[in-house]
Design a protein around this motif. Structure first.
Motif, PDB file in Angstrom:
ATOM      1  N   UNK A  62       0.829  -1.197   0.000  1.00  0.00           N
ATOM      2  CA  UNK A  62       0.000   0.000   0.000  1.00  0.00           C
ATOM      3  C   UNK A  62       0.870   1.255   0.000  1.00  0.00           C
ATOM      4  N   UNK A  63       1.913   1.242   0.812  1.00  0.00           N
ATOM      5  CA  UNK A  63       2.801   2.388   0.920  1.00  0.00           C
ATOM      6  C   UNK A  63       3.500   2.694  -0.405  1.00  0.00           C
ATOM      7  N   UNK A  64       3.827   1.643  -1.159  1.00  0.00           N
ATOM      8  CA  UNK A  64       4.594   1.795  -2.390  1.00  0.00           C
ATOM      9  C   UNK A  64       3.776   1.550  -3.647  1.00  0.00           C
ATOM     10  N   UNK A  65       2.454   1.577  -3.519  1.00  0.00           N
ATOM     11  CA  UNK A  65       1.596   1.280  -4.654  1.00  0.00           C
ATOM     12  C   UNK A  65       1.767   2.301  -5.778  1.00  0.00           C
ATOM     13  N   UNK A  66       1.949   1.821  -7.016  1.00  0.00           N
ATOM     14  CA  UNK A  66       2.019   2.753  -8.148  1.00  0.00           C
ATOM     15  C   UNK A  66       0.694   3.452  -8.401  1.00  0.00           C
ATOM     16  N   UNK A  67      -0.395   2.911  -7.810  1.00  0.00           N
ATOM     17  CA  UNK A  67      -1.712   3.533  -7.987  1.00  0.00           C
ATOM     18  C   UNK A  67      -1.843   4.833  -7.204  1.00  0.00           C
ATOM     19  N   UNK A  68      -0.948   5.034  -6.250  1.00  0.00           N
ATOM     20  CA  UNK A  68      -0.974   6.295  -5.509  1.00  0.00           C
ATOM     21  C   UNK A  68      -0.489   7.413  -6.418  1.00  0.00           C
ATOM     22  N   UNK A  69      -1.399   8.291  -6.771  1.00  0.00           N
ATOM     23  CA  UNK A  69      -1.083   9.332  -7.751  1.00  0.00           C
ATOM     24  C   UNK A  69      -0.399  10.540  -7.122  1.00  0.00           C
ATOM     25  N   UNK A 105      12.687 -15.401  12.811  1.00  0.00           N
ATOM     26  CA  UNK A 105      12.483 -15.266  11.364  1.00  0.00           C
ATOM     27  C   UNK A 105      11.903 -13.901  11.031  1.00  0.00           C
ATOM     28  N   UNK A 106      10.877 -13.481  11.794  1.00  0.00           N
ATOM     29  CA  UNK A 106      10.265 -12.168  11.577  1.00  0.00           C
ATOM     30  C   UNK A 106      11.312 -11.069  11.753  1.00  0.00           C
ATOM     31  N   UNK A 107      12.080 -11.135  12.816  1.00  0.00           N
ATOM     32  CA  UNK A 107      13.074 -10.102  13.099  1.00  0.00           C
ATOM     33  C   UNK A 107      14.115 -10.012  11.984  1.00  0.00           C
ATOM     34  N   UNK A 108      14.524 -11.155  11.447  1.00  0.00           N
ATOM     35  CA  UNK A 108      15.551 -11.175  10.406  1.00  0.00           C
ATOM     36  C   UNK A 108      15.086 -10.469   9.143  1.00  0.00           C
ATOM     37  N   UNK A 109      13.902 -10.858   8.629  1.00  0.00           N
ATOM     38  CA  UNK A 109      13.471 -10.223   7.386  1.00  0.00           C
ATOM     39  C   UNK A 109      12.956  -8.806   7.615  1.00  0.00           C
ATOM     40  N   UNK A 110      12.381  -8.532   8.799  1.00  0.00           N
ATOM     41  CA  UNK A 110      11.947  -7.170   9.099  1.00  0.00           C
ATOM     42  C   UNK A 110      13.138  -6.207   9.052  1.00  0.00           C
ATOM     43  N   UNK A 111      14.214  -6.543   9.740  1.00  0.00           N
ATOM     44  CA  UNK A 111      15.382  -5.667   9.769  1.00  0.00           C
ATOM     45  C   UNK A 111      15.982  -5.487   8.385  1.00  0.00           C
ATOM     46  N   UNK A 112      15.997  -6.562   7.603  1.00  0.00           N
ATOM     47  CA  UNK A 112      16.552  -6.464   6.250  1.00  0.00           C
ATOM     48  C   UNK A 112      15.722  -5.530   5.373  1.00  0.00           C
ATOM     49  N   UNK A 113      14.407  -5.622   5.485  1.00  0.00           N
ATOM     50  CA  UNK A 113      13.535  -4.787   4.662  1.00  0.00           C
ATOM     51  C   UNK A 113      13.647  -3.317   5.045  1.00  0.00           C
ATOM     52  N   UNK A 114      13.601  -3.005   6.330  1.00  0.00           N
ATOM     53  CA  UNK A 114      13.629  -1.592   6.726  1.00  0.00           C
ATOM     54  C   UNK A 114      14.997  -0.964   6.484  1.00  0.00           C
ATOM     55  N   UNK A 116      16.816  -1.759   3.831  1.00  0.00           N
ATOM     56  CA  UNK A 116      16.823  -1.536   2.385  1.00  0.00           C
ATOM     57  C   UNK A 116      15.830  -0.467   1.960  1.00  0.00           C
ATOM     58  N   UNK A 117      14.726  -0.329   2.711  1.00  0.00           N
ATOM     59  CA  UNK A 117      13.659   0.601   2.341  1.00  0.00           C
ATOM     60  C   UNK A 117      13.295   1.462   3.550  1.00  0.00           C
ATOM     61  N   UNK A 118      14.194   2.342   3.968  1.00  0.00           N
ATOM     62  CA  UNK A 118      13.951   3.114   5.197  1.00  0.00           C
ATOM     63  C   UNK A 118      12.755   4.050   5.105  1.00  0.00           C
ATOM     64  N   UNK A 119      12.288   4.371   3.901  1.00  0.00           N
ATOM     65  CA  UNK A 119      11.145   5.284   3.787  1.00  0.00           C
ATOM     66  C   UNK A 119       9.847   4.655   4.252  1.00  0.00           C
ATOM     67  N   UNK A 120       9.862   3.346   4.526  1.00  0.00           N
ATOM     68  CA  UNK A 120       8.654   2.695   5.030  1.00  0.00           C
ATOM     69  C   UNK A 120       8.445   3.010   6.512  1.00  0.00           C
ATOM     70  N   UNK A 121       9.473   3.513   7.190  1.00  0.00           N
ATOM     71  CA  UNK A 121       9.375   3.866   8.602  1.00  0.00           C
ATOM     72  C   UNK A 121       8.812   5.272   8.756  1.00  0.00           C
ATOM     73  N   UNK A 122       7.992   5.464   9.785  1.00  0.00           N
ATOM     74  CA  UNK A 122       7.416   6.778  10.047  1.00  0.00           C
ATOM     75  C   UNK A 122       8.476   7.735  10.577  1.00  0.00           C
ATOM     76  N   UNK A 123       8.354   8.999  10.187  1.00  0.00           N
ATOM     77  CA  UNK A 123       9.241  10.036  10.702  1.00  0.00           C
ATOM     78  C   UNK A 123       8.773  10.567  12.054  1.00  0.00           C
ATOM     79  N   UNK A 124       7.469  10.485  12.310  1.00  0.00           N
ATOM     80  CA  UNK A 124       6.898  10.960  13.571  1.00  0.00           C
ATOM     81  C   UNK A 124       5.659  10.132  13.880  1.00  0.00           C
ATOM     82  N   UNK A 125       5.176  10.238  15.128  1.00  0.00           N
ATOM     83  CA  UNK A 125       4.044   9.437  15.571  1.00  0.00           C
ATOM     84  C   UNK A 125       3.035  10.301  16.314  1.00  0.00           C
ATOM     85  N   UNK A 126       1.764   9.945  16.181  1.00  0.00           N
ATOM     86  CA  UNK A 126       0.694  10.566  16.961  1.00  0.00           C
ATOM     87  C   UNK A 126       0.017   9.452  17.746  1.00  0.00           C
ATOM     88  N   UNK A 127       0.100   9.532  19.060  1.00  0.00           N
ATOM     89  CA  UNK A 127      -0.433   8.493  19.945  1.00  0.00           C
ATOM     90  C   UNK A 127      -1.730   8.993  20.554  1.00  0.00           C
TER      91      UNK A 127
END
Length: 260
Positions: A62-69, A105-114, A116-127
């Motif tokens: 969803x974050x990287x969808x080409x449909x996002x105009x 297993x989750x931790x291994x691929x999660x760390x590898x993905x983020x 490689x693609x750091x823009x998937x992480x939020x810059x700020x949070x609203x709680x």
């Protein structure tokens, strides 16, 4: 809350919102009718790892969808991959619904993905912060099918995980208290997974029983807190912000968290 932000004239030209794809993807996988969200509630020991992996994939797509105009200055997401890792993965481990090989297993691929693609992480949070008892009363009023299995003990667990992340592992920013009950903090504890240290967090008190469908001074004050925070983030970095709207209020479409 997301809908109110989308309608706010101060944000309409600069913001895009990505809501969780619960109905589209989690409750109807690839149009097959397979309800993976229901399966994870029905048999969490069997399906928790599968569901959390699928949630990460759908967030990424969803974050990287080409449909996002649009190319918004501010991209607001309804939770993020950081929530999946820091809150839900840890909660499932504590409940015994994930075993150690699955977690590793989750931790291994999660760390590898983020990495490689750091823009998937939020810059700020609203709680949007509310007590477990308040969340539980709201949940009972909604009475969704998946929510019927959610007990107060589970909400208390999620609350503790969010508090640990957004309050205990943060420092208050001096001079930025909010008269509406919010406070601005910065994540500074190194026990948090890499990639979110130094991020700002707006903590907003949402215990007040508001009807967000009706205009009121209290509702306007709540929205103003969030809009002002978003605009302040925009002024700090003009392009490319990703912000997570992290909500502790429960509904069936959000696997444990949701809308006011």
């Amino acid at each position: 809350m997301l809908h109110l932000l989308q309608k706010d004239p101060r944000l309409q030209r600069v913001m895009e919102v990505l809501e969780e794809p619960a109905h589209e993807l989690w409750k109807n996988v690839s149009g097959t009718g397979l309800d993976m969200l229901h399966a994870s509630y029905e048999d969490p020991s069997r399906y928790s790892y599968l569901f959390q992996s699928y949630v990460f994939i759908t967030r990424f797509l969803l974050h990287n969808s080409p449909a996002r105009r649009s190319k918004p200055a501010v991209l607001v997401t309804e939770r993020s991959v950081s929530t999946d890792r820091i809150v839900f993965l840890e909660a499932l481990l504590e409940q015994g619904f994930l075993d150690e090989p699955e977690a590793e297993a989750y931790e291994t691929w999660y760390n590898a993905v983020v990495r490689a693609l750091p823009n998937i992480l939020a810059d700020s949070f609203i709680y949007l912060r509310a007590s477990p008892s308040v969340c539980y009363e709201r949940l009972k009023r909604r009475a969704g099918s998946e929510e019927a299995r959610v007990g107060l003990d589970y909400l208390q667990l999620l609350h503790r995980k969010h508090e640990d992340w957004f309050v205990q592992r943060t420092s208050a920013i001096a001079g930025h208290g909010d008269k509406g009950g919010g406070s601005l903090r910065v994540i500074d504890n190194l026990r948090i997974p890499s990639g979110v240290q130094g991020r700002q967090v707006l903590v907003v008190d949402c215990n007040l029983n508001l009807n967000l469908a009706e205009k009121s001074p209290e509702r306007d004050a709540l929205v103003d807190q969030i809009v002002e925070f978003l605009l302040s983030q925009l002024s700090q970095s003009a392009l490319g912000l990703n912000l997570e709207l992290a909500q502790l209020l429960i509904n069936s479409e959000s696997h444990g968290e949701g809308h006011l």
